[in-house]
Design a protein around this motif. Structure first.
Motif, short mmCIF file in Angstrom:
data_model
loop_
_atom_site.label_atom_id
_atom_site.label_comp_id
_atom_site.label_asym_id
_atom_site.label_seq_id
_atom_site.Cartn_x
_atom_site.Cartn_y
_atom_site.Cartn_z
N ALA A 35 2.41 13.24 -3.67
CA ALA A 35 3.21 14.73 -3.52
C ALA A 35 1.64 15.02 -3.84
N GLU A 36 0.33 14.06 -4.56
CA GLU A 36 -0.72 14.81 -4.10
C GLU A 36 -1.66 14.58 -3.15
N HIS A 37 -0.84 12.97 -2.89
CA HIS A 37 -1.57 12.31 -1.41
C HIS A 37 -0.57 11.67 -0.12
N PRO A 38 -0.17 13.17 -0.10
CA PRO A 38 1.30 13.09 1.13
C PRO A 38 0.69 11.39 1.86
N GLN A 56 -11.41 4.37 -13.80
CA GLN A 56 -12.52 4.52 -12.91
C GLN A 56 -11.63 4.41 -11.45
N PHE A 57 -10.54 4.64 -11.15
CA PHE A 57 -10.49 4.84 -9.56
C PHE A 57 -9.09 5.14 -10.09
N LYS A 58 -9.35 6.96 -10.58
CA LYS A 58 -7.69 7.17 -10.53
C LYS A 58 -6.82 7.45 -9.64
N ASP A 59 -7.82 7.94 -7.69
CA ASP A 59 -6.88 8.72 -7.10
C ASP A 59 -6.97 8.02 -5.88
N HIS A 60 -6.76 6.03 -6.06
CA HIS A 60 -6.95 5.03 -5.37
C HIS A 60 -5.60 4.41 -5.48
N PRO A 61 -5.24 4.54 -3.63
CA PRO A 61 -3.42 4.01 -3.41
C PRO A 61 -3.27 2.94 -4.19
N ARG A 62 -3.68 2.11 -4.57
CA ARG A 62 -3.28 1.32 -4.61
C ARG A 62 -3.64 0.32 -6.95
N VAL A 63 -3.93 1.21 -7.05
CA VAL A 63 -3.81 1.37 -8.42
C VAL A 63 -2.42 2.38 -9.14
N ASP A 87 -0.38 2.97 2.41
CA ASP A 87 0.08 2.08 1.03
C ASP A 87 0.95 2.20 0.39
N THR A 88 0.91 3.89 -0.34
CA THR A 88 1.66 4.16 -0.73
C THR A 88 3.09 4.11 -0.34
N LEU A 89 3.23 4.66 0.76
CA LEU A 89 4.56 4.86 1.12
C LEU A 89 5.38 3.97 2.02
N ILE A 90 4.75 2.30 1.53
CA ILE A 90 4.99 1.50 2.65
C ILE A 90 5.28 0.89 1.61
N CYS A 91 4.68 1.09 -0.56
CA CYS A 91 5.74 0.80 -0.78
C CYS A 91 7.00 1.16 -1.41
N LEU A 92 6.53 2.29 -0.93
CA LEU A 92 7.87 2.98 -1.14
C LEU A 92 9.11 2.74 -0.26
N ALA A 93 8.98 2.51 0.82
CA ALA A 93 9.84 2.13 1.72
C ALA A 93 10.41 0.61 0.97
N GLN A 94 9.52 -0.23 1.06
CA GLN A 94 10.12 -1.50 0.43
C GLN A 94 11.04 -1.14 -0.76
N LEU A 95 10.48 -0.02 -1.81
CA LEU A 95 11.20 -0.03 -3.12
C LEU A 95 12.91 -0.07 -2.22
N HIS A 96 13.42 1.38 -1.51
CA HIS A 96 14.17 1.55 -0.97
C HIS A 96 14.87 0.52 -0.45
N ALA A 97 14.47 0.14 0.20
CA ALA A 97 15.35 -1.59 1.11
C ALA A 97 15.73 -2.44 -0.47
N GLN A 98 14.55 -2.87 -1.18
CA GLN A 98 15.34 -3.89 -1.76
C GLN A 98 17.04 -3.25 -1.95
N GLN A 99 16.78 -2.53 -3.10
CA GLN A 99 17.77 -0.61 -3.00
C GLN A 99 19.33 -0.53 -2.31
N VAL A 143 6.98 7.28 -9.99
CA VAL A 143 4.83 6.70 -9.80
C VAL A 143 5.22 7.28 -8.42
N LEU A 144 4.97 6.78 -7.62
CA LEU A 144 4.95 6.79 -6.09
C LEU A 144 5.29 8.21 -6.20
N GLN A 145 6.26 8.91 -6.21
CA GLN A 145 6.36 9.71 -5.42
C GLN A 145 5.55 10.73 -6.33
N ALA A 146 5.06 10.77 -7.40
CA ALA A 146 4.09 11.34 -7.86
C ALA A 146 2.79 11.98 -7.52
N TYR A 147 2.44 10.35 -6.75
CA TYR A 147 1.53 9.97 -5.78
C TYR A 147 1.37 10.85 -4.81
#
Length: 716
Positions: free
Chosen positions: A438-441, A405-412, A445-457, A432-436
């Motif tokens: 690549a199409e929506h730089p 239904q909402f293919k290109d939405h960042p929350r998805v 929301d996606t960048l913040i989520c990716l930063a959280q993932l890197h920070a946890q590691q 998954v985040l990097q692939a999104y």
């Protein structure tokens, strides 16, 4: 920062006045007499209910037909459309080609909200004179068939009916999620007819739903008179303030909207019953439910134990089942209340009930009334709640619906990463985040989520890289800048942290808006705090000085900090600013009285205070209630008997008593074949002196005679 599974809080839908139906209606059915007004507007060819019985006498030749039309008119006046519908069928049997009869049938069906039947009737009764084009488009719109409705509107739009077609087109755009276009159309219509406040209400609703709350605030900046007379306008403005996190203004506007709505309800009750009604009895009115839910959302955004408790009570009261006499609350309001109540609960609490409520909020019949933003948030909340309940397969199925239904939405994409992370596939979540991206730089929301993932590691360099790839307007926000600074400090790069704050200061210093000044003050406070932590007096002096010049010149704390910083960097300027410090006035004190007065005994006071504290701790220790020991059943503590064996918990072969018994055990114990008898060593020995050295005496009687043989070896 962690990649946490959380439930978002969404705002209640702003009201949308449906002018395509000819009346004022809030989005979700909060307008009174909505369907009646809609049907009246649909009868646009000059045949209104009041004129149904006034057909030309030349055409009305049958008395039966005249009586039937008179009865239909009376039923329409009393809004008894169920009774009018069969009469319309009888009139159609007598005069099937009469346009008044055909429009009467369509009018009755629309008033009863039978959209599918009304659409079939329009297609069946359409002719060259009356093609029912507007009514068809409106039925498609109510059936959520927006593409068909938009096609009919664009094909049949004429100059005579352009106004109502434009309004219906704007409504269709709102339903399809084209909020920018919808707002432009309503603003254009409002410029042509500024006396109709409903058009401005719709424009605000489109701005808020399209994530442009500042445009909504700007649109009513000089419309104070309209705000005092329209509770829908106040409500929409409160939604815009809440999106901007201006909770105080939002709460004030909601209170004004409640007062205006309450006054309108009281006036309507007086007109119907002829007597006044107690305002307290209207607290549970369905018209006020949306305002109450939005007030609870404001309390939830503020936080605090008391505020959250009050918000919980409001949501529970709105969702409580209503009696048959009470009006039904709009489904949009109920969906938002369900979602926000789930968001109010701590993670892991009442998961089954929360999932049940979100299943109700995400029903297909309700989704048609929600905005795109609300539908996405509720669906993602349901997906994340399924992850909390460890139902991964159901969460994946819900995620597939979202993607369709909402293919290109960042929350998805964020939800998809959360599912992979819950499956302990951190690398898959990153992919998954990097692939999104690549199409929506530019997806924040996606960048913040990716930063959280890197920070946890503990990959803080990658986290900083993700946040710095955001646009400048986003990365200089106080919250993002603070996170970037903390990451630089963890990497022991104080210079980069200072450079990040300097960039934010330069950006917000060039802005002139009132809100930008508040943001600059936050950044400067953060910068001064970091400068003191890093012992960078030059940067601290710069931050304090700019804060006094741009934010608050009367802040004594900032002035003291500036003097302390300049005392190291520039002592002359420090003296200049030190003169601005006002010392307290001691003129009322007499120096001689102070000299002759007794010296206060601070030591004894301190000692007494310490003794008092020790005494209180002793009292607290004494007040602790000791628990009585629990004894086994039948045990007498006064006569305990012999103490228990300390080796009772050891295996038997490890106990000391058992080892002694093993050493003293008889050697012949359990020796010999089965059934053998244990005998003593001396049982078969002759007791007495030894005969080993004695000579054997010959017995004369024991000699064998000569010539005798042994029987065994003899002959037979």
């Amino acid at each position: 920062l962690k990649l946490r599974l959380f439930i978002c809080t969404i705002c209640s839908a702003p009201p949308l006045v449906d002018r395509s139906k000819g009346g004022v209606q809030c989005l979700g059915g909060r307008g009174r007499g909505v369907e009646r007004t809609a049907a009246r507007h649909v009868i646009h060819s000059g045949c209104s209910p009041g004129t149904l019985a006034m057909a030309d006498d030349d055409r009305v030749s049958d008395e039966r037909f005249q009586a039937t039309m008179t009865a239909i008119s009376k039923h329409f006046e009393h809004e008894d459309f169920e009774a009018a519908l069969p009469l319309c069928a009888k009139a159609a049997e007598v005069r099937p080609n009469c346009p008044v009869v055909r429009r009467s049938r369509v009018f009755a069906l629309l008033s009863l909200s039978r959209w599918a039947e009304a659409l079939q009737a329009c297609e069946k009764l359409s002719s060259d004179e009356d093609d029912f084009c507007f009514e068809k488009a409106y039925c498609h719109y109510r059936l959520n068939q927006c593409e068909e409705a938009l096609k009919l509107i664009r094909e049949a739009k004429s100059e005579e009916d352009s106004d109502r077609f434009q309004r219906l087109e704007a409504q269709v755009c709102y339903r399809m999620g084209e909020y920018v276009k919808c707002a432009e159309m309503y603003e254009k219509l409002y410029l042509e007819d500024d006396e109709e406040s409903g058009l401005l209400v719709n424009a605000l609703a489109a701005h808020v739903s399209g994530d442009q709350p500042r445009l909504a605030i700007k649109a009513v900046a000089e419309k104070q008179e309209l705000l005092e007379s329209s509770y829908e306008l106040c409500f929409n403005l409160a939604c815009a303030y809440l999106d901007e996190n201006r909770t105080v203004e939002a709460e004030e506007r909601l209170e004004e909207a409640k007062k205006i709505c309450m006054a309108e309800l009281l006036e309507a009750e007086e007109d119907e019953e002829g007597e006044g009604k107690d305002p307290a009895s209207l607290e549970n009115h369905e018209e006020l439910a949306s305002i109450h839910v939005q007030q609870a959302t404001v309390l939830q955004s503020v936080g605090g134990e008391e505020q959250l408790k009050e918000a919980n009570e409001i949501y529970t009261r709105v969702l409580k089942p209503r009696s048959g006499n009470d009006g039904q609350i709009d489904t949009t309001v109920l969906a938002v209340a369900c979602n926000n109540l789930v968001a109010l609960r701590p993670e892991g609490k009442n998961l089954f009930d929360s999932l049940k409520r979100l299943n109700v909020a995400s029903k297909e019949s309700w989704e048609q009334r929600l905005t795109h933003k609300q539908s996405i948030e509720i669906s993602i909340n349901k997906c994340l709640l399924l992850l909390q309940t460890r139902k991964l397969e159901q969460a994946k199925a819900e995620l597939q619906k979202l993607k369709a239904q909402f293919k290109d939405h960042p929350r998805v994409a964020v939800a998809q990463a959360a599912v992979a992370f819950r499956e302990k596939k951190a690398k898959g979540a990153e992919e998954v985040l990097q692939a999104y991206l690549a199409e929506h730089p530019d997806s924040e929301d996606t960048l913040i989520c990716l930063a959280q993932l890197h920070a946890q590691q503990n990959r803080f360099d990658k986290a900083v890289e993700a946040l710095e790839s955001m646009s400048k307007a986003s990365r200089v926000k106080p919250t993002i800048a603070e996170v970037v600074v903390s990451f630089h400090l963890r990497q022991k790069n104080p210079d980069k942290a200072v450079a990040c704050l300097r960039e934010a200061i330069d950006y917000w210093s060039g802005k002139d808006g009132e809100e930008d000044e508040d943001t600059l003050a936050q950044v400067l406070k953060m910068s001064s705090k970091l400068a003191i932590q890093l012992k960078d007096k030059s940067f601290a002096a710069e931050a304090y000085q700019l804060y006094l010049e741009r934010a608050d010149g009367s802040d004594v704390e900032a002035l003291c900090g500036l003097v302390q910083a300049l005392a190291v960097v520039d002592p002359e300027r420090a003296e200049q600013y030190a003169q601005r410090l006002t010392l307290p006035d001691y003129g009322h004190l007499d120096a001689e009285d102070l000299e002759n007065g007794s010296i206060p005994k601070f030591a004894s006071a301190i000692r007494k205070g310490a003794e008092a504290e020790d005494k209180t701790t002793e009292d607290k220790a004494k007040k602790k209630k000791k628990r009585k020991p629990r004894y086994p059943k039948g045990f007498d503590p006064e006569n305990p008997g012999p103490p228990p064996d300390p080796e009772r918990w050891l295996p038997k072969y490890e106990r000391s008593e058992y080892k002694k018994k093993m050493r003293k055990r008889d050697k012949n114990l359990a020796r010999g074949p089965q059934g053998a008898m244990v005998t003593d060593e001396k049982a078969f020995r002759k007791t007495g002196p030894s005969t080993a050295q004695m000579e054997v005496q010959a017995d004369p009687n024991m000699t064998r005679p000569k010539g005798t043989r042994n029987k065994k070896g003899g002959k037979k």
